[in-house]
Design an enzyme around this catalytic site. Structure first.
Site, PDB file in Angstrom:
ATOM      1  N   GLN A   1     -17.753  -8.274   0.304  1.00 36.92           N
ATOM      2  CA  GLN A   1     -16.848  -9.051  -0.555  1.00 36.92           C
ATOM      3  C   GLN A   1     -16.309 -10.299   0.160  1.00 36.92           C
ATOM      4  O   GLN A   1     -15.491 -11.028  -0.394  1.00 36.92           O
ATOM      5  CB  GLN A   1     -15.727  -8.178  -1.111  1.00 36.92           C
TER       6      GLN A   1
ATOM      7  N   GLN B   1      -9.007  -8.681  -9.659  1.00 42.17           N
ATOM      8  CA  GLN B   1      -9.717  -7.478  -9.202  1.00 42.17           C
ATOM      9  C   GLN B   1      -9.419  -6.301 -10.128  1.00 42.17           C
ATOM     10  O   GLN B   1     -10.312  -5.548 -10.529  1.00 42.17           O
ATOM     11  CB  GLN B   1      -9.267  -7.172  -7.771  1.00 42.17           C
TER      12      GLN B   1
ATOM     13  N   HIS C   1       0.832  -1.207   0.000  1.00 41.25           N
ATOM     14  CA  HIS C   1       0.000   0.000   0.000  1.00 41.25           C
ATOM     15  C   HIS C   1       0.869   1.260   0.000  1.00 41.25           C
ATOM     16  O   HIS C   1       0.606   2.188  -0.761  1.00 41.25           O
ATOM     17  CB  HIS C   1      -0.865   0.064   1.272  1.00 41.25           C
TER      18      HIS C   1
ATOM     19  N   GLY D   1      -3.174  -2.314  -6.849  1.00 42.94           N
ATOM     20  CA  GLY D   1      -1.976  -3.159  -6.922  1.00 42.94           C
ATOM     21  C   GLY D   1      -2.215  -4.354  -7.836  1.00 42.94           C
ATOM     22  O   GLY D   1      -3.353  -4.776  -8.047  1.00 42.94           O
TER      23      GLY D   1
HETATM   24  O1  PAF Z   1      -7.957  -4.696  -2.646  1.00 44.03           O
HETATM   25  C1  PAF Z   1      -8.626  -4.318  -1.657  1.00 44.03           C
HETATM   26  O2  PAF Z   1      -8.093  -3.942  -0.616  1.00 44.03           O
HETATM   27  C2  PAF Z   1     -10.146  -4.324  -1.744  1.00 44.03           C
HETATM   28  O3  PAF Z   1     -10.603  -5.401  -2.489  1.00 44.03           O
HETATM   29  C3  PAF Z   1     -10.732  -3.001  -2.261  1.00 44.03           C
HETATM   30  C4  PAF Z   1     -10.303  -2.704  -3.670  1.00 44.03           C
HETATM   31  C5  PAF Z   1     -10.306  -1.859  -1.344  1.00 44.03           C
HETATM   32  C6  PAF Z   1     -12.262  -3.084  -2.237  1.00 44.03           C
HETATM   33  O4  PAF Z   1     -12.748  -3.329  -0.966  1.00 44.03           O
END
Ligand code: PAF
Length: 282
Positions: A61, A153, A37, A147
């Site tokens: 999710q 994703q 991050h 990332g």
């Molecule tokens: O990658 C993540 O941390 C999560 O899937 C996200 C993109 C913040 C969505 O909740």
């Protein structure tokens, strides 16, 4: 750095930045920040005028048997990391404000969600696409950054941004790895020391796949067998999938005749980790 919990306040900060012609860069996260991050934040800092980051552990999710309830949270440390990385606004909304009673709208990116993690986490990408669209609507950034560890994703969100004409530039950055190659992840914090050692086999296995590919192997099943052999040597590791897919459609491929994604999901004890590597002929 401002920490904002209120959705309207966040919208008005972003709206006035846009009126002032400031370029807004947005990085959504679920917190428990790690070097992956902070790497994204440092890159984001250079790309715009207002750097926004969200921290929201997105209930929808997670499957019923997944780790929502135990997902690591340490907002105080996250605030320090975010401040150090130059974040201007940290958006940290409450779950009940994001999904108030009666909430019923969900986003489905149909085909791209089906393979890889979608096979094992039904509903996961609907949850991801829904929260990301909501956050993008609140923040309306010029640039959004993700990332590459969560490669599926990334592809799902890219499609959603394009399909829904959101007009946002999506940028991605490579996986950040620890000293032995393990991909940085908030979930690494769950690993016991023994599990942490075994987890390094994921990257070792990806490297084996890459080595076979570099040596000229193009038959996917041979590469996958080589990768699985490395993982199967570790008794704490149980493989969920090893797949080689098309980089854009995420469909399985059988003979590598283009740039391809080698992706792994495995459980180390009870901790599910994912990682990937791109196979490209040199
Ligand atoms: O990658 C993540 O941390 C999560 O899937 C996200 C993109 C913040 C969505 O909740």
């Amino acid at each position: 750095m401002r920490v904002v919990e209120d959705i309207k306040e966040m919208q008005s900060i972003a709206a006035s930045a846009r009126e002032d012609d400031k370029k807004i860069v947005f990085i959504p996260t679920m917190g428990y920040l790690h070097e992956g991050h902070t790497g994204l934040l440092k890159r984001g800092r250079k790309l715009g005028d207002l750097l926004l980051m969200s921290i929201f552990v997105n209930t929808i999710q997670f499957g019923p048997a997944e780790d929502y309830k135990t997902y690591p949270i340490d907002i105080e440390t996250d605030i320090k990391h975010a401040e150090k990385a130059g974040v201007d606004v940290l958006f940290h909304p409450d779950k009940d404000k994001i999904y108030p009673e009666g909430y019923q709208t969900f986003v489905e990116v149909r085909h791209l969600q089906r393979n890889l993690c979608g096979l094992f986490r039904p509903g996961h990408f609907v949850g991801v696409a829904t929260i990301v669209l909501k956050l993008l609507n609140i923040v309306r950034p010029h640039i959004a950054i993700f990332g590459e560890k969560d490669y599926q994703q990334l592809v799902v969100i890219r499609r959603m941004i394009s399909d829904l004409n959101l007009g946002i530039d999506l940028l991605s950055f490579p996986i950040v790895r620890e000293h032995d190659g393990l991909a940085a992840s908030s979930r690494n914090s769950y690993l016991t020391p023994r599990e942490r050692k075994s987890a390094a086999s994921i990257y070792k296995a990806l490297c084996k796949g890459h080595e076979l590919f570099e040596d000229g192997e193009r038959e996917v099943r041979h590469i996958i067998n080589g990768v699985r052999r490395i993982l199967e040597k570790e008794h704490l590791v149980s493989v969920e999938y090893v797949k080689i897919c098309d980089l854009d459609t995420l469909e399985d491929i059988y003979d590598i005749d283009r740039i391809a994604l080698l992706a792994i999901a495995a459980k180390i004890g009870r901790v599910r980790l994912i990682d990937n590597l791109i196979l490209v002929s040199s």
